[in-house]
Design an enzyme around this catalytic site. Sequence first.
Site, PDB file in Angstrom:
ATOM      1  N   ASP A 124       0.816  -1.218   0.000  1.00 26.21           N
ATOM      2  CA  ASP A 124       0.000   0.000   0.000  1.00 26.21           C
ATOM      3  C   ASP A 124       0.848   1.265   0.000  1.00 26.21           C
ATOM      4  O   ASP A 124       0.324   2.357  -0.159  1.00 26.21           O
ATOM      5  CB  ASP A 124      -0.925   0.000   1.234  1.00 26.21           C
ATOM      6  CG  ASP A 124      -1.936   1.134   1.225  1.00 26.21           C
ATOM      7  OD1 ASP A 124      -2.487   1.421   0.151  1.00 26.21           O
ATOM      8  OD2 ASP A 124      -2.157   1.740   2.288  1.00 26.21           O
ATOM      9  N   SER A 181      -6.230   5.860  -0.478  1.00 24.86           N
ATOM     10  CA  SER A 181      -6.565   4.583  -1.117  1.00 24.86           C
ATOM     11  C   SER A 181      -8.073   4.355  -1.080  1.00 24.86           C
ATOM     12  O   SER A 181      -8.719   4.547  -0.043  1.00 24.86           O
ATOM     13  CB  SER A 181      -5.864   3.427  -0.399  1.00 24.86           C
ATOM     14  OG  SER A 181      -4.468   3.629  -0.354  1.00 24.86           O
ATOM     15  N   GLN A 215      -4.382  -0.800  -7.442  1.00 29.68           N
ATOM     16  CA  GLN A 215      -5.003   0.110  -6.480  1.00 29.68           C
ATOM     17  C   GLN A 215      -5.592   1.316  -7.211  1.00 29.68           C
ATOM     18  O   GLN A 215      -4.992   1.831  -8.158  1.00 29.68           O
ATOM     19  CB  GLN A 215      -3.998   0.611  -5.445  1.00 29.68           C
ATOM     20  CG  GLN A 215      -4.645   1.474  -4.352  1.00 29.68           C
ATOM     21  CD  GLN A 215      -3.678   1.881  -3.255  1.00 29.68           C
ATOM     22  OE1 GLN A 215      -3.175   2.990  -3.245  1.00 29.68           O
ATOM     23  NE2 GLN A 215      -3.408   0.956  -2.324  1.00 29.68           N
TER      24      GLN A 215
END
Length: 279
Positions: free
Chosen positions: A196, A220, A270
């Site tokens: 991430d 995110s 993502q």
Amino acid sequence: MQKALADLLACNQLEEIDINLYTGRAAHNSGGRIYGGQVLAQALSAAGRTVPQEFTLHSMHAYFLRMGDPDRQVVYEVEAIRDGRSFMTRRVVAQQYGRAIFSAMLSYQVEEDGFEHARTMPDVPPPEALISDDQRLKKYFPNRTGLWPIEFRKVNPPDLDNLQPSEAVSYNWFRATDNVGEDLATHQQLLAYASDNPILITALNPHGVSFLNPDMATISLDHALWFYKPFRVDDWLLYETHSDVAANGRAWCRGRIYNRKGELVAAATQEGLLRLKNR
């Protein structure tokens, strides 16, 4: 063991409070919110507690719904969606204050033989030829105490004092800061945690904007992971990331993760918000 890594591993050992119900806490305060990779890692930990040992996680599709409060425990509820002979599916919902902050679907598979091919690992300098991000960013965070549990080393780092637009591609070596044992599930949790970090900011490259800009918000929205081969997160892995599109305040990014032998061991995607205030 480095304290930050030991704390992260301890936080991923969730407390079972009922059948398929677990609690966890944030390893550190990330600017007033829980770092998304922490929730990813703990969701893997929670779901993994409900599947037999012969099943290994092969994919995860997650949504970040609300910012998590780092000062409050997170409750993880696991639902068994399917138990098959080759695949098992779990749904995880993370909650705080009675509201969902995160949800994910995870699929597990027993090992089997099949066709194999993979994209070739890009030709980049080895991690030994690079400096760590902690060293590189020290001038911008002089009062920072403690290190991240994951060490990153960026290939061709930009000049953050004189940023210029560049291709929406990034290469980062990363590894855990110490040995974390032999359990593959632990290595998958730490890879999820690390995945991430550099992926979304790749979308800033074409715009010559730094993630250090206080007016820049990167958040995110969703995250997906696929695992293809066993790996060690305490040995160097190369994270190749691309951002193919940014529009309507959002950007979509994808990543491939290779081990030192050049094997493609995992992949990620993502989508996230890119918001520059006062524009």
